[in-house]
Scaffold this motif. Structure first.
Motif, PDB file in Angstrom:
ATOM      1  N   ALA A  11      10.061   5.765  -6.528  1.00 35.94           N
ATOM      2  CA  ALA A  11      11.042   6.692  -5.984  1.00 35.94           C
ATOM      3  C   ALA A  11      10.445   8.094  -5.893  1.00 35.94           C
ATOM      4  CB  ALA A  11      12.296   6.695  -6.853  1.00 35.94           C
ATOM      5  N   THR A  12       9.622   8.464  -6.860  1.00 36.37           N
ATOM      6  CA  THR A  12       9.008   9.801  -6.846  1.00 36.37           C
ATOM      7  C   THR A  12       8.114   9.979  -5.633  1.00 36.37           C
ATOM      8  OG1 THR A  12       9.073   9.864  -9.259  1.00 36.37           O
ATOM      9  CG2 THR A  12       7.577  11.401  -8.169  1.00 36.37           C
ATOM     10  N   LEU A  13       7.277   8.987  -5.346  1.00 38.82           N
ATOM     11  CA  LEU A  13       6.385   9.072  -4.190  1.00 38.82           C
ATOM     12  C   LEU A  13       7.184   9.132  -2.892  1.00 38.82           C
ATOM     13  CD1 LEU A  13       3.532   9.096  -3.026  1.00 38.82           C
ATOM     14  CD2 LEU A  13       3.571   6.589  -3.097  1.00 38.82           C
ATOM     15  N   ALA A  14       8.231   8.331  -2.800  1.00 38.62           N
ATOM     16  CA  ALA A  14       9.070   8.343  -1.598  1.00 38.62           C
ATOM     17  C   ALA A  14       9.746   9.707  -1.423  1.00 38.62           C
ATOM     18  CB  ALA A  14      10.123   7.238  -1.677  1.00 38.62           C
ATOM     19  N   LEU A  15      10.277  10.265  -2.513  1.00 39.65           N
ATOM     20  CA  LEU A  15      10.933  11.574  -2.437  1.00 39.65           C
ATOM     21  C   LEU A  15       9.956  12.676  -2.035  1.00 39.65           C
ATOM     22  CD1 LEU A  15      13.323  11.436  -5.507  1.00 39.65           C
ATOM     23  CD2 LEU A  15      13.984  11.733  -3.124  1.00 39.65           C
ATOM     24  N   ILE A  16       8.750  12.638  -2.565  1.00 39.88           N
ATOM     25  CA  ILE A  16       7.743  13.647  -2.201  1.00 39.88           C
ATOM     26  C   ILE A  16       7.402  13.537  -0.722  1.00 39.88           C
ATOM     27  CG2 ILE A  16       5.324  14.321  -2.522  1.00 39.88           C
ATOM     28  CD1 ILE A  16       5.734  13.632  -5.532  1.00 39.88           C
ATOM     29  N   ALA A  17       7.174  12.324  -0.240  1.00 40.32           N
ATOM     30  CA  ALA A  17       6.832  12.124   1.178  1.00 40.32           C
ATOM     31  C   ALA A  17       7.973  12.571   2.086  1.00 40.32           C
ATOM     32  CB  ALA A  17       6.488  10.656   1.438  1.00 40.32           C
ATOM     33  N   LEU A  18       9.186  12.217   1.724  1.00 42.33           N
ATOM     34  CA  LEU A  18      10.345  12.579   2.537  1.00 42.33           C
ATOM     35  C   LEU A  18      10.599  14.084   2.526  1.00 42.33           C
ATOM     36  CD1 LEU A  18      12.681   9.680   1.412  1.00 42.33           C
ATOM     37  CD2 LEU A  18      11.791  10.019   3.728  1.00 42.33           C
ATOM     38  N   GLY A  19      10.574  14.683   1.348  1.00 46.40           N
ATOM     39  CA  GLY A  19      10.808  16.121   1.247  1.00 46.40           C
ATOM     40  C   GLY A  19       9.754  16.922   1.995  1.00 46.40           C
ATOM     41  N   ALA A  20       8.486  16.562   1.798  1.00 42.42           N
ATOM     42  CA  ALA A  20       7.403  17.270   2.495  1.00 42.42           C
ATOM     43  C   ALA A  20       7.523  17.085   4.006  1.00 42.42           C
ATOM     44  CB  ALA A  20       6.049  16.779   2.000  1.00 42.42           C
ATOM     45  N   GLY A  21       7.836  15.879   4.438  1.00 41.13           N
ATOM     46  CA  GLY A  21       7.981  15.618   5.868  1.00 41.13           C
ATOM     47  C   GLY A  21       9.116  16.414   6.489  1.00 41.13           C
ATOM     48  N   MET A  22      10.228  16.500   5.776  1.00 45.21           N
ATOM     49  CA  MET A  22      11.368  17.248   6.318  1.00 45.21           C
ATOM     50  C   MET A  22      11.063  18.743   6.377  1.00 45.21           C
ATOM     51  SD  MET A  22      14.535  15.119   4.663  1.00 45.21           S
ATOM     52  CE  MET A  22      15.845  16.068   5.408  1.00 45.21           C
ATOM     53  N   ILE A  23      10.418  19.268   5.366  1.00 44.31           N
ATOM     54  CA  ILE A  23      10.083  20.693   5.363  1.00 44.31           C
ATOM     55  C   ILE A  23       9.101  21.014   6.487  1.00 44.31           C
ATOM     56  CG2 ILE A  23       8.862  22.481   4.052  1.00 44.31           C
ATOM     57  CD1 ILE A  23      10.263  21.302   1.528  1.00 44.31           C
ATOM     58  N   ASN A  28       0.858  -1.180   0.000  1.00 43.56           N
ATOM     59  CA  ASN A  28       0.000   0.000   0.000  1.00 43.56           C
ATOM     60  C   ASN A  28       0.903   1.242   0.000  1.00 43.56           C
ATOM     61  OD1 ASN A  28      -1.859   2.028   0.383  1.00 43.56           O
ATOM     62  ND2 ASN A  28      -3.051   0.882   1.894  1.00 43.56           N
ATOM     63  N   PRO A  29       1.296   1.701  -1.191  1.00 40.54           N
ATOM     64  CA  PRO A  29       2.280   2.775  -1.264  1.00 40.54           C
ATOM     65  C   PRO A  29       1.836   4.097  -0.630  1.00 40.54           C
ATOM     66  CG  PRO A  29       1.624   2.064  -3.466  1.00 40.54           C
ATOM     67  CD  PRO A  29       0.926   1.199  -2.490  1.00 40.54           C
ATOM     68  N   LEU A  30       0.550   4.398  -0.637  1.00 42.03           N
ATOM     69  CA  LEU A  30       0.106   5.659  -0.035  1.00 42.03           C
ATOM     70  C   LEU A  30       0.255   5.642   1.484  1.00 42.03           C
ATOM     71  CD1 LEU A  30      -2.995   6.570  -2.233  1.00 42.03           C
ATOM     72  CD2 LEU A  30      -0.665   7.482  -2.345  1.00 42.03           C
ATOM     73  N   VAL A  31      -0.032   4.516   2.107  1.00 43.65           N
ATOM     74  CA  VAL A  31       0.162   4.403   3.554  1.00 43.65           C
ATOM     75  C   VAL A  31       1.661   4.437   3.868  1.00 43.65           C
ATOM     76  CG1 VAL A  31      -0.162   2.925   5.576  1.00 43.65           C
ATOM     77  CG2 VAL A  31      -2.012   3.180   3.915  1.00 43.65           C
ATOM     78  N   LEU A  32       2.454   3.773   3.044  1.00 41.88           N
ATOM     79  CA  LEU A  32       3.905   3.814   3.242  1.00 41.88           C
ATOM     80  C   LEU A  32       4.430   5.239   3.108  1.00 41.88           C
ATOM     81  CD1 LEU A  32       5.005   0.609   1.291  1.00 41.88           C
ATOM     82  CD2 LEU A  32       4.892   0.928   3.771  1.00 41.88           C
ATOM     83  N   ALA A  33       3.889   5.997   2.156  1.00 41.56           N
ATOM     84  CA  ALA A  33       4.298   7.396   1.995  1.00 41.56           C
ATOM     85  C   ALA A  33       3.938   8.208   3.244  1.00 41.56           C
ATOM     86  CB  ALA A  33       3.651   8.005   0.756  1.00 41.56           C
ATOM     87  N   ALA A  34       2.750   7.967   3.797  1.00 41.78           N
ATOM     88  CA  ALA A  34       2.352   8.679   5.026  1.00 41.78           C
ATOM     89  C   ALA A  34       3.281   8.308   6.175  1.00 41.78           C
ATOM     90  CB  ALA A  34       0.904   8.349   5.375  1.00 41.78           C
ATOM     91  N   LEU A  35       3.663   7.048   6.278  1.00 41.35           N
ATOM     92  CA  LEU A  35       4.586   6.625   7.329  1.00 41.35           C
ATOM     93  C   LEU A  35       5.974   7.240   7.137  1.00 41.35           C
ATOM     94  CD1 LEU A  35       3.552   2.868   7.668  1.00 41.35           C
ATOM     95  CD2 LEU A  35       3.125   4.720   9.301  1.00 41.35           C
ATOM     96  N   LEU A  36       6.419   7.338   5.883  1.00 41.74           N
ATOM     97  CA  LEU A  36       7.699   8.003   5.614  1.00 41.74           C
ATOM     98  C   LEU A  36       7.633   9.474   6.018  1.00 41.74           C
ATOM     99  CD1 LEU A  36       8.940   6.671   2.152  1.00 41.74           C
ATOM    100  CD2 LEU A  36       9.959   6.306   4.395  1.00 41.74           C
ATOM    101  N   PHE A  37       6.522  10.131   5.675  1.00 40.86           N
ATOM    102  CA  PHE A  37       6.326  11.533   6.052  1.00 40.86           C
ATOM    103  C   PHE A  37       6.474  11.686   7.566  1.00 40.86           C
ATOM    104  CE2 PHE A  37       3.615  14.928   7.595  1.00 40.86           C
ATOM    105  CZ  PHE A  37       3.943  16.002   6.773  1.00 40.86           C
ATOM    106  N   LEU A  76      16.806   6.623   4.273  1.00 41.85           N
ATOM    107  CA  LEU A  76      17.303   5.281   3.959  1.00 41.85           C
ATOM    108  C   LEU A  76      16.161   4.280   3.862  1.00 41.85           C
ATOM    109  CD1 LEU A  76      20.540   5.176   6.116  1.00 41.85           C
ATOM    110  CD2 LEU A  76      20.325   5.577   3.666  1.00 41.85           C
ATOM    111  N   LEU A  77      15.162   4.418   4.722  1.00 45.11           N
ATOM    112  CA  LEU A  77      13.990   3.548   4.663  1.00 45.11           C
ATOM    113  C   LEU A  77      13.252   3.747   3.349  1.00 45.11           C
ATOM    114  CD1 LEU A  77      11.989   1.563   5.962  1.00 45.11           C
ATOM    115  CD2 LEU A  77      10.917   3.547   7.048  1.00 45.11           C
ATOM    116  N   GLY A  78      13.043   5.006   2.967  1.00 40.25           N
ATOM    117  CA  GLY A  78      12.366   5.301   1.704  1.00 40.25           C
ATOM    118  C   GLY A  78      13.127   4.748   0.510  1.00 40.25           C
ATOM    119  N   ALA A  79      14.445   4.870   0.534  1.00 39.61           N
ATOM    120  CA  ALA A  79      15.266   4.326  -0.554  1.00 39.61           C
ATOM    121  C   ALA A  79      15.145   2.813  -0.612  1.00 39.61           C
ATOM    122  CB  ALA A  79      16.721   4.738  -0.369  1.00 39.61           C
ATOM    123  N   GLY A  80      15.136   2.184   0.547  1.00 40.15           N
ATOM    124  CA  GLY A  80      14.978   0.724   0.583  1.00 40.15           C
ATOM    125  C   GLY A  80      13.620   0.286   0.058  1.00 40.15           C
ATOM    126  N   LEU A  81      12.564   1.012   0.434  1.00 38.87           N
ATOM    127  CA  LEU A  81      11.219   0.684  -0.056  1.00 38.87           C
ATOM    128  C   LEU A  81      11.119   0.886  -1.559  1.00 38.87           C
ATOM    129  CD1 LEU A  81       9.059   2.211   2.826  1.00 38.87           C
ATOM    130  CD2 LEU A  81       9.295  -0.223   2.261  1.00 38.87           C
TER     131      LEU A  81
END
Length: 192
Positions: A45-57, A11-20, A32-37
Motif C-alpha cells: 500500500a505504501t508503494l502504491a500511495l507514493i506512486a499515486l501521490g507523486a503522479g497526481m502532483i 513486479n511492484p516497481l513496474v506496477l508503481a511506474a504504471l500507476l504513476f 482504485l487500480l492501486g488499491a486493488g493491486l
C-alpha cells in the motif's frame, strides 16, 4: 493499460511506474487500480500511495504549465477578453483552495481549473502547495476506502472482485458526473 498491468504482475516497481503514469489519464481510476493491486498483494500500500501521490502532483504541475505556456501565445490569449481574464484572476487568487477542492471533488473540472490557474498566473508555489496538501489527504482517503472495499470483495467474490470493483468505479464516475451536471447547470430541485 490492463494488458500492461497483467504483463507486469509480480513486479511492484513496474506496477508503481504504471500507476504513476495512469494518474495522467484518470486519477480516480488510478487510485482504485492501486488499491486493488495492494489489496491483492501485488504491491504494498505504501508503494502504491507514493506512486499515486507523486503522479497526481506531477500531473497537476503539468496542467498548470500547459496553461502558463498557452497564455504566452497571442492567438490563444486573444480568445478571452481582458475583463474576463481579470475577473478569473481575481476569483482564483481569492479562492485558490476552494477551486482546488472543487477540481478534485467534481470530475471533469480538474483540467479546466488547473490549466486556468496557469493561464491566469496564480502563483505556482501557492498552487503547488495547496494541491500537494489536498493530494496528501485525498489520495489516502480514497485509496484506503477502496482498499477496504476490495479486501471485502476479494474475500466474498474471489477473482470476480475486479469486476465488482469496476462496477463501483463506474457508479462513482456516473454519480460524480450527475452531481457536476446538476451543479453546473444551475438548476435546483425546487425550480421544477
Amino acid at each position: 493499460m490492463e494488458a500492461l498491468i497483467e504483463q507486469h504482475l509480480g513486479n511492484p516497481l513496474v506496477l508503481a511506474a504504471l500507476l504513476f503514469l495512469s494518474t495522467f489519464v484518470l486519477e480516480e481510476a488510478a487510485i482504485l487500480l492501486g488499491a486493488g493491486l495492494a489489496a491483492s498483494g501485488e504491491m504494498t500500500a505504501t508503494l502504491a500511495l507514493i506512486a499515486l501521490g507523486a503522479g497526481m502532483i506531477v500531473s497537476d504541475w503539468c496542467l498548470y504549465g500547459l496553461g502558463a505556456l498557452a497564455v504566452r501565445h497571442r492567438r490563444i490569449a486573444a480568445w478571452v477578453a481582458q475583463e474576463r481574464l481579470d475577473q478569473g484572476r481575481r476569483l482564483l487568487h481569492r479562492s485558490t483552495l476552494a477551486a482546488a477542492l472543487l477540481a478534485r471533488l467534481v470530475p471533469w473540472l480538474l483540467f479546466p481549473i488547473f490549466v486556468a490557474s496557469g493561464f491566469l498566473r496564480v502563483g505556482f508555489r501557492r498552487f503547488a502547495a495547496i494541491n500537494a496538501v489536498i493530494v496528501l489527504i485525498y489520495v489516502p482517503a480514497v485509496f484506503y476506502g477502496a482498499f477496504g472495499i476490495y479486501a471485502v470483495l476479494m474475500e466474498w467474490l474471489g477473482p470476480w472482485a475486479w469486476l465488482a470493483g469496476a462496477a463501483v468505479l463506474m457508479a462513482v464516475l456516473w454519480a460524480g458526473r450527475a452531481v457536476a451536471r446538476r451543479y453546473l447547470s444551475g438548476t435546483d430541485a425546487s425550480d421544477r
